[in-house]
Scaffold this motif. Structure first.
Motif, mmCIF file in Angstrom:
data_model
loop_
_atom_site.group_PDB
_atom_site.id
_atom_site.type_symbol
_atom_site.label_atom_id
_atom_site.label_comp_id
_atom_site.label_asym_id
_atom_site.label_seq_id
_atom_site.Cartn_x
_atom_site.Cartn_y
_atom_site.Cartn_z
ATOM 1 N N VAL A 142 0.826 -1.210 0.000
ATOM 2 C CA VAL A 142 0.000 0.000 0.000
ATOM 3 C C VAL A 142 0.862 1.263 0.000
ATOM 4 O O VAL A 142 0.350 2.369 -0.278
ATOM 5 C CB VAL A 142 -0.958 -0.008 1.214
ATOM 6 C CG1 VAL A 142 -0.252 0.419 2.497
ATOM 7 C CG2 VAL A 142 -2.183 0.872 0.948
ATOM 8 N N LEU A 143 2.164 1.124 0.285
ATOM 9 C CA LEU A 143 3.044 2.287 0.211
ATOM 10 C C LEU A 143 3.118 2.824 -1.211
ATOM 11 O O LEU A 143 3.416 4.007 -1.420
ATOM 12 C CB LEU A 143 4.452 1.918 0.698
ATOM 13 C CG LEU A 143 4.579 1.546 2.180
ATOM 14 C CD1 LEU A 143 6.001 1.093 2.490
ATOM 15 C CD2 LEU A 143 4.187 2.725 3.068
ATOM 16 N N ALA A 144 2.855 1.957 -2.208
ATOM 17 C CA ALA A 144 2.849 2.379 -3.611
ATOM 18 C C ALA A 144 1.463 2.819 -4.061
ATOM 19 O O ALA A 144 1.243 3.012 -5.267
ATOM 20 C CB ALA A 144 3.362 1.247 -4.496
ATOM 21 N N GLY A 145 0.532 2.959 -3.132
ATOM 22 C CA GLY A 145 -0.817 3.379 -3.476
ATOM 23 C C GLY A 145 -1.757 2.200 -3.604
ATOM 24 O O GLY A 145 -1.331 1.029 -3.682
ATOM 25 N N GLY B 58 8.369 -0.422 -7.345
ATOM 26 C CA GLY B 58 9.551 -0.978 -7.978
ATOM 27 C C GLY B 58 9.820 -2.384 -7.482
ATOM 28 O O GLY B 58 9.096 -2.928 -6.621
ATOM 29 N N LEU B 59 10.874 -2.970 -8.027
ATOM 30 C CA LEU B 59 11.207 -4.343 -7.672
ATOM 31 C C LEU B 59 11.529 -4.469 -6.184
ATOM 32 O O LEU B 59 11.139 -5.438 -5.533
ATOM 33 C CB LEU B 59 12.392 -4.820 -8.519
ATOM 34 C CG LEU B 59 12.908 -6.241 -8.215
ATOM 35 C CD1 LEU B 59 11.812 -7.273 -8.466
ATOM 36 C CD2 LEU B 59 14.143 -6.550 -9.049
ATOM 37 N N LEU B 60 12.241 -3.492 -5.631
ATOM 38 C CA LEU B 60 12.628 -3.573 -4.228
ATOM 39 C C LEU B 60 11.404 -3.580 -3.323
ATOM 40 O O LEU B 60 11.342 -4.340 -2.352
ATOM 41 C CB LEU B 60 13.553 -2.406 -3.879
ATOM 42 C CG LEU B 60 14.126 -2.409 -2.453
ATOM 43 C CD1 LEU B 60 14.948 -3.665 -2.217
ATOM 44 C CD2 LEU B 60 14.963 -1.154 -2.205
ATOM 45 N N LEU B 61 10.412 -2.758 -3.642
ATOM 46 C CA LEU B 61 9.201 -2.728 -2.815
ATOM 47 C C LEU B 61 8.448 -4.047 -2.922
ATOM 48 O O LEU B 61 7.925 -4.555 -1.918
ATOM 49 C CB LEU B 61 8.316 -1.556 -3.237
ATOM 50 C CG LEU B 61 7.079 -1.324 -2.364
ATOM 51 C CD1 LEU B 61 6.882 0.159 -2.088
ATOM 52 C CD2 LEU B 61 5.821 -1.897 -3.030
ATOM 53 N N VAL B 62 8.378 -4.624 -4.114
ATOM 54 C CA VAL B 62 7.695 -5.913 -4.284
ATOM 55 C C VAL B 62 8.410 -6.999 -3.493
ATOM 56 O O VAL B 62 7.777 -7.837 -2.832
ATOM 57 C CB VAL B 62 7.615 -6.277 -5.785
ATOM 58 C CG1 VAL B 62 7.053 -7.678 -5.959
ATOM 59 C CG2 VAL B 62 6.750 -5.265 -6.527
ATOM 60 N N LEU B 63 9.748 -6.987 -3.533
ATOM 61 C CA LEU B 63 10.502 -7.977 -2.774
ATOM 62 C C LEU B 63 10.306 -7.787 -1.271
ATOM 63 O O LEU B 63 10.222 -8.762 -0.516
ATOM 64 C CB LEU B 63 11.990 -7.877 -3.129
ATOM 65 C CG LEU B 63 12.363 -8.283 -4.560
ATOM 66 C CD1 LEU B 63 13.849 -8.072 -4.804
ATOM 67 C CD2 LEU B 63 11.971 -9.731 -4.828
ATOM 68 N N ARG B 64 10.244 -6.539 -0.825
ATOM 69 C CA ARG B 64 9.981 -6.292 0.598
ATOM 70 C C ARG B 64 8.613 -6.827 0.998
ATOM 71 O O ARG B 64 8.452 -7.401 2.085
ATOM 72 C CB ARG B 64 10.062 -4.793 0.883
ATOM 73 C CG ARG B 64 11.466 -4.242 0.950
ATOM 74 C CD ARG B 64 11.459 -2.731 0.926
ATOM 75 N NE ARG B 64 10.551 -2.185 1.950
ATOM 76 C CZ ARG B 64 10.103 -0.923 1.944
ATOM 77 N NH1 ARG B 64 10.453 -0.110 0.955
ATOM 78 N NH2 ARG B 64 9.315 -0.511 2.899
ATOM 79 N N ALA B 65 7.627 -6.646 0.137
ATOM 80 C CA ALA B 65 6.286 -7.141 0.440
ATOM 81 C C ALA B 65 6.283 -8.667 0.522
ATOM 82 O O ALA B 65 5.661 -9.257 1.417
ATOM 83 C CB ALA B 65 5.300 -6.656 -0.627
ATOM 84 N N PHE B 66 6.985 -9.310 -0.407
ATOM 85 C CA PHE B 66 7.036 -10.773 -0.397
ATOM 86 C C PHE B 66 7.726 -11.271 0.878
ATOM 87 O O PHE B 66 7.272 -12.227 1.527
ATOM 88 C CB PHE B 66 7.786 -11.265 -1.631
ATOM 89 C CG PHE B 66 7.790 -12.757 -1.777
ATOM 90 C CD1 PHE B 66 6.697 -13.424 -2.318
ATOM 91 C CD2 PHE B 66 8.881 -13.508 -1.367
ATOM 92 C CE1 PHE B 66 6.700 -14.801 -2.454
ATOM 93 C CE2 PHE B 66 8.903 -14.884 -1.498
ATOM 94 C CZ PHE B 66 7.800 -15.538 -2.043
ATOM 95 N N ALA B 67 8.832 -10.622 1.259
ATOM 96 C CA ALA B 67 9.543 -11.032 2.471
ATOM 97 C C ALA B 67 8.695 -10.796 3.718
ATOM 98 O O ALA B 67 8.725 -11.583 4.661
ATOM 99 C CB ALA B 67 10.865 -10.277 2.580
ATOM 100 N N ALA C 83 14.882 -10.775 2.104
ATOM 101 C CA ALA C 83 14.617 -10.166 3.406
ATOM 102 C C ALA C 83 15.839 -9.432 3.937
ATOM 103 O O ALA C 83 15.723 -8.335 4.505
ATOM 104 C CB ALA C 83 14.174 -11.246 4.397
ATOM 105 N N ALA C 84 17.029 -10.025 3.762
ATOM 106 C CA ALA C 84 18.234 -9.392 4.288
ATOM 107 C C ALA C 84 18.544 -8.081 3.579
ATOM 108 O O ALA C 84 18.970 -7.110 4.214
ATOM 109 C CB ALA C 84 19.420 -10.355 4.169
ATOM 110 N N VAL C 85 18.326 -8.049 2.253
ATOM 111 C CA VAL C 85 18.641 -6.849 1.481
ATOM 112 C C VAL C 85 17.533 -5.813 1.603
ATOM 113 O O VAL C 85 17.780 -4.640 1.920
ATOM 114 C CB VAL C 85 18.894 -7.216 0.005
ATOM 115 C CG1 VAL C 85 19.063 -5.946 -0.835
ATOM 116 C CG2 VAL C 85 20.120 -8.103 -0.116
ATOM 117 N N ALA C 86 16.294 -6.249 1.374
ATOM 118 C CA ALA C 86 15.180 -5.292 1.329
ATOM 119 C C ALA C 86 14.867 -4.706 2.697
ATOM 120 O O ALA C 86 14.417 -3.558 2.798
ATOM 121 C CB ALA C 86 13.938 -5.982 0.755
ATOM 122 N N LYS C 87 15.080 -5.455 3.754
ATOM 123 C CA LYS C 87 14.728 -4.982 5.089
ATOM 124 C C LYS C 87 15.955 -4.656 5.940
ATOM 125 O O LYS C 87 15.841 -4.524 7.161
ATOM 126 C CB LYS C 87 13.879 -6.033 5.796
ATOM 127 C CG LYS C 87 12.529 -6.255 5.151
ATOM 128 C CD LYS C 87 11.724 -7.290 5.903
ATOM 129 C CE LYS C 87 10.308 -7.376 5.351
ATOM 130 N NZ LYS C 87 9.546 -6.153 5.632
#
Length: 741
Positions: free
Chosen positions: A156-159, A315-324, A526-530
């Protein structure tokens, strides 16, 4: 059973019993023991002045003031008792302290923890599948209450337009759940006595990998307690906002209650968690059924979510953060593999069945809630959980909203029990290998790993208080540790199948390989995105913990080398090096500093030479008793007196001659009035002059009845014992002098 071998059983360890705290000697140590015993020369031992079997007290416990703690009785086996013989048995402690406060505390402890259990009851304390399922799945199943919300909170951070990605990401998480679940189903029968990441990774990838997995799991278990309690209180404050200021003290209280419940034992704790877990599953299933019926009434058309402005770019980083973030729904999936020894026989089969049911229920609840939240058009908002919003929309009237919230809050609070079950068992396995303090091997009087439970509770309370009981601050730390353990465990299983090459090993290796790859991707994500959100704490803490484990193991290795029997060499002269403790080829074991030829290295009574030293302050009943005891040993005896000035030393010598000068006296003038330091230096000088001597220091010690009486005495005996502790070849013996009240 596919995938098992005798070697596996040997490496995996044995069933957890109280005897694990007392490991047997290995064959090399038994051989050394025989060689030492063959050279003992003690002459004809004198007859014992008392019957040590207490045969006179056959009908009643042996008398004494300590019989209230653990009475000793003579056991006579019945004709049907197999494997038992005559002997002394400690009865159940009566726990009747002398003081009134002590008796009250004893009654409270008995009421909270229950009566003690015998060692034989360990087999009856195991769990059947219907009990193990709620006990071990409470963490896994309760995570569906915050896992989907954690995923959507990042999207939701991306709207609101980015919320549509929740469904494909959830499908990927479901695939990950199934892959890891199937992987652990293969791991359990391969390691039937404990299939945790520490054992599997250490066995196949090396000690370092095993300790890394253990560090990740330990952090995960601590965070499991903190996150579960925080999420449970969030569910409560969503329904009762007035309790928000009291969230932290309430959380600490819940952790202490969980500690008390688990100290009662595995079976007692299991009975506590059966109803809440099943009630939560039924409540959520009811929510899903009613929710999907309402969605079917409108043709499964999704409700448009409220417009949320974008705070970040998609972006890709936000999607990866959401998945993690959504992957926190999988924490707890390893609980069954760690707790295999806690199941009733056949342990591995019951554990594997329980794991299958857990993963199936997780997939249904997680996928069902995520899709239903999407159909209802809900978005995360402060002050109320997504599950609470979904329950309000689904049950606008009636008591069902309260039922869903109550069961959710209850299982979230109790979900921490998974960590209470697995964390002490992990420490047990680590302590058995020498990578954790040995006190974690001890089973308490309720056959629970009390030391591990207390360690977990204390650490979780500190983390919970430090983060103020906020779930959003704890979740970024959550996924790294557990997926680190997942990755190492599944990679280890690939090596295991390649090593043994049983029938169908390629298929099994492929399954575990898929699990390792997917877990590794989540770990990296998780380690990179968070990392900046708090995951750096875990990244830093894991290597520090591994270093600590190595230091502990080094200490125990050195301790074992120092305590290992060093039999006199059979050849090569008196200075010959003893054989390696392990035997066979390879580098010899380290010889301790105080080996053969020094006082502490002597293991034969005929090689020991004694000097008994009695410090004498004044000639009274205490010093006379100490001198009498020392002389009765039949060894050379020396008395030492410290005087603050020459005049007092002369007066003491006159008193000594009046007594009869039966023992050689040495006086030391201490013009600075110090006592412990000069005496310790004098004994050190004696030892340096004759290193082959064993110095036995006999000190009178006043035994006080009242604790406050200790404030009236200098406690010289304890101070002297501490000062001489580091001096080899010195033994401090206390002669108790009991003072009546």
């Amino acid at each position: 059973m596919a995938g098992r071998s005798a070697d596996d059983d040997d490496r995996s360890g044995t069933v957890v019993t109280p005897s694990a705290e007392f490991p047997p000697l290995d064959p090399a140590e038994v051989d050394a023991l025989r060689r030492v015993g063959a050279q003992w020369r003690t002459g004809v031992p004198p007859a014992l002045p008392v019957d040590p079997t207490l045969d006179r007290y056959r009908s009643r416990p042996a008398p004494g003031r300590f019989s209230r703690l653990a009475p000793i009785a003579l056991f006579r086996p019945e004709p049907g008792d197999r494997g038992r013989r005559d002997g002394l048995v400690a009865a159940e402690p009566a726990n009747r302290p002398d003081s009134r406060l002590g008796r009250r505390l004893g009654r409270v402890r008995r009421a909270v923890l229950g009566p003690p259990l015998t060692s034989a009851a360990v087999l009856h304390e195991r769990m059947r599948k219907l009990v193990a399922l709620p006990v071990l799945s409470s963490d896994l199943l309760s995570s569906v209450a915050y896992g989907p919300e954690a995923l959507l909170t990042v999207l939701v951070l991306a709207g609101s337009g980015a919320l549509g990605l929740a469904l494909p990401l959830s499908a990927g998480l479901v695939l990950l759940m199934v892959a890891v679940g199937i992987s652990y189903r293969q791991t359990i029968p391969a390691y039937p006595h404990g299939a945790g990441s520490y054992l599997v990774a250490g066995d196949n990838l090396g000690v370092g990998a095993g300790l890394t997995a253990a560090a990740g799991l330990m952090l995960d278990y601590v965070l499991t307690v903190s996150v579960s309690i925080a999420a449970g209180l969030h569910a409560i404050t969503s329904a009762l906002p007035g309790l928000t200021p009291f969230a932290v003290p309430l959380g600490v209280l819940v952790i202490l209650l969980l500690l008390a419940g688990n100290l009662r034992g595995v079976r007692a704790a299991g009975n506590i968690f059966v109803l809440p877990t099943y009630a939560f599953v039924v409540a959520v299933l009811g929510l899903l059924v009613v929710g999907y019926l309402r969605a079917a009434g409108r043709g499964f058309t999704p409700v448009a979510p409220p417009v949320v402005p974008a705070a970040e770019g998609l972006g890709l980083l936000l999607v990866l953060r959401a998945f993690a973030s959504g992957a926190v729904s999988m924490t707890g999936i390893e609980a069954v593999s760690n707790a295999v020894p806690a199941f009733r026989p056949t342990e591995w089969r019951n554990a594997r069945t329980t794991l299958a049911w857990m993963v199936a229920m997780l997939v249904v609840l997680f996928a069902g809630l995520t899709l239903l939240i999407h159909l209802a058009g809900l978005v995360p908002r402060p002050g109320e959980t997504l599950l609470s919003q979904l329950a309000r929309v689904t049950f606008p009237t009636g008591p069902w909203y309260a039922v869903v919230q109550a069961t959710t809050a209850l299982i979230l609070l109790l979900a921490a029990n998974t960590a209470f079950n697995d964390f002490p068992r992990l420490l047990f396995f680590m302590a058995r290998a020498g990578h954790a303090p040995r006190r974690f091997l001890h089973l308490g009087d309720r056959l629970a790993f009390g030391n591990g439970l207390v360690a977990l509770s204390g650490t979780a309370i500190m983390v919970f208080v430090a983060f103020g009981g906020h779930t959003e601050g704890l979740i970024p730390l959550y996924a790294v540790g557990v997926f680190l353990a997942f990755t190492l465990s599944q990679s280890g299983m690939v090596v295991h199948w390649r090593r043994h090459r049983d029938a169908g090993w390629r298929r099994r290796a492929l399954v575990n390989g898929v699990g390792a790859v997917l877990s590794g991707l989540v770990l990296l994500t998780a380690a990179v995105a968070k990392f900046t959100e708090g995951a750096w704490v875990v990244v830093v803490a894991v290597p520090l913990l591994v270093l600590l484990f190595h230091r502990i193991h080094r200490h125990y290795r050195n301790l074992h080398a120092a305590l290992a029997l060093q039999p006199p060499p059979t050849g090569g002269g008196p200075g010959a090096r003893p054989p390696s403790v392990a035997g066979g080829p390879g580098p010899p074991a380290a010889v301790p500093e105080h080996g053969p030829g020094s006082v502490e290295g002597e293991e034969l009574p005929q090689e020991l030479r004694h000097l008994v030293v009695v410090p004498v302050v004044r000639l009274n009943r205490a010093s006379m008793r100490a001198l009498a005891y020392a002389v009765s040993l039949g060894r050379p005896t020396l008395a030492v007196h410290l005087a603050p000035e020459d005049a007092e030393a002369d007066r003491f010598r006159e008193q000594w001659r009046a007594w009869g000068d039966h023992v050689r006296l040495e006086t030391i003038v201490s013009p600075y009035r110090a006592v412990i330091g000069p005496l310790a230096h004098y004994l050190a000088a004696l030892h340096a002059a004759a290193p082959e001597l064993v110095l036995t220091v006999v000190v009178p010690a006043v035994v006080l009845r009242r604790p406050w009486h200790r404030l009236l005495h200098s406690r010289t005996e304890q101070r002297l014992r501490r000062a001489l502790r580091a001096l080899p070849g010195v033994v401090v013996t206390s002669i108790p002098i009991h003072v009546p009240e």
